[in-house]
Design a protein around this motif. Sequence first.
Motif, short mmCIF file in Angstrom:
data_model
loop_
_atom_site.label_atom_id
_atom_site.label_comp_id
_atom_site.label_asym_id
_atom_site.label_seq_id
_atom_site.Cartn_x
_atom_site.Cartn_y
_atom_site.Cartn_z
N LEU A 1 4.63 7.50 9.80
CA LEU A 1 3.88 6.85 10.86
C LEU A 1 3.81 5.35 10.63
CD1 LEU A 1 0.92 9.30 11.53
CD2 LEU A 1 2.95 8.93 12.90
N MET A 2 3.58 4.96 9.40
CA MET A 2 3.47 3.54 9.11
C MET A 2 4.80 2.81 9.37
SD MET A 2 1.99 1.74 5.74
CE MET A 2 3.39 2.18 4.78
N THR B 1 1.37 15.35 3.83
CA THR B 1 0.50 14.34 4.43
C THR B 1 1.00 12.94 4.10
OG1 THR B 1 -1.40 15.80 4.24
CG2 THR B 1 -1.86 13.47 4.55
N ARG B 2 1.34 12.78 2.83
CA ARG B 2 1.83 11.47 2.40
C ARG B 2 3.10 11.08 3.14
NH1 ARG B 2 5.40 9.19 -0.32
NH2 ARG B 2 6.46 11.15 -0.70
N LYS B 3 3.99 12.05 3.29
CA LYS B 3 5.24 11.77 4.00
C LYS B 3 4.97 11.41 5.45
CE LYS B 3 8.87 14.27 1.54
NZ LYS B 3 9.83 15.38 1.60
N ALA C 1 8.21 -0.42 13.07
CA ALA C 1 9.43 -0.42 13.88
C ALA C 1 9.10 -0.67 15.34
CB ALA C 1 10.16 0.90 13.72
N ALA C 2 8.02 -0.07 15.80
CA ALA C 2 7.62 -0.24 17.20
C ALA C 2 7.24 -1.69 17.47
CB ALA C 2 6.46 0.68 17.54
N GLY D 1 0.79 -1.22 0.00
CA GLY D 1 0.00 0.00 0.00
C GLY D 1 0.82 1.27 0.00
N VAL D 2 2.13 1.13 0.13
CA VAL D 2 2.97 2.31 0.14
C VAL D 2 3.38 2.67 -1.28
CG1 VAL D 2 5.13 3.29 0.92
CG2 VAL D 2 3.83 1.79 2.42
#
Length: 120
Positions: free
Chosen positions: A69-70, A62-64, A75-76, A41-42
């Motif tokens: 965030l994704m 916004t896209r960045k 990573a989290a 989806g990226v």
Amino acid sequence: MAVTGNETDEETELAPSHMAAATGDMPTYQIRAPTTALPQGVVMAASPGSLHSHQQLAEEATRKRELRLMKNREAAKECRRRKKEYVKCLESRVAVLEVQNKKLIEELETLKYICSPKTD
DNA sequence: CGGCCCTGACGTCAAAGTGC
DNA sequence: GCACTTTGACGTCAGGGCCG
């Protein structure tokens, strides 16, 4: 991954890198994985250098942000997974050391008994 | 130095546990 | 059964470290 000279055989376990910095003697559990493919989806940025309207700039921002965030989300998750693994590793090490300690105490008691002067 | 990654801290939510 | 607490997983932010 090169661990800086910690020689004990069982010390291959993981430790948080910043904690390692704090304590100075723990190896790191931070493993830099080869850069992974983006999740589904990226879509990467289009046409850098093209003219941007305000709206395009806003959309780009916004896209960045969503991309960041994704990636951070993933990573989290990975970070937590490694941390759980690390804790498990420590727990099993504790179990091993407890058994070892018990054996040593028993051995000490035996030796004390053997070496104690007989009084009768 | 900017971009990226990692991780602690914090808030939120849902499920499980507990006392009444 | 219900209100409350605990627990585990998650998403986000902030800040430090690393690398090109």
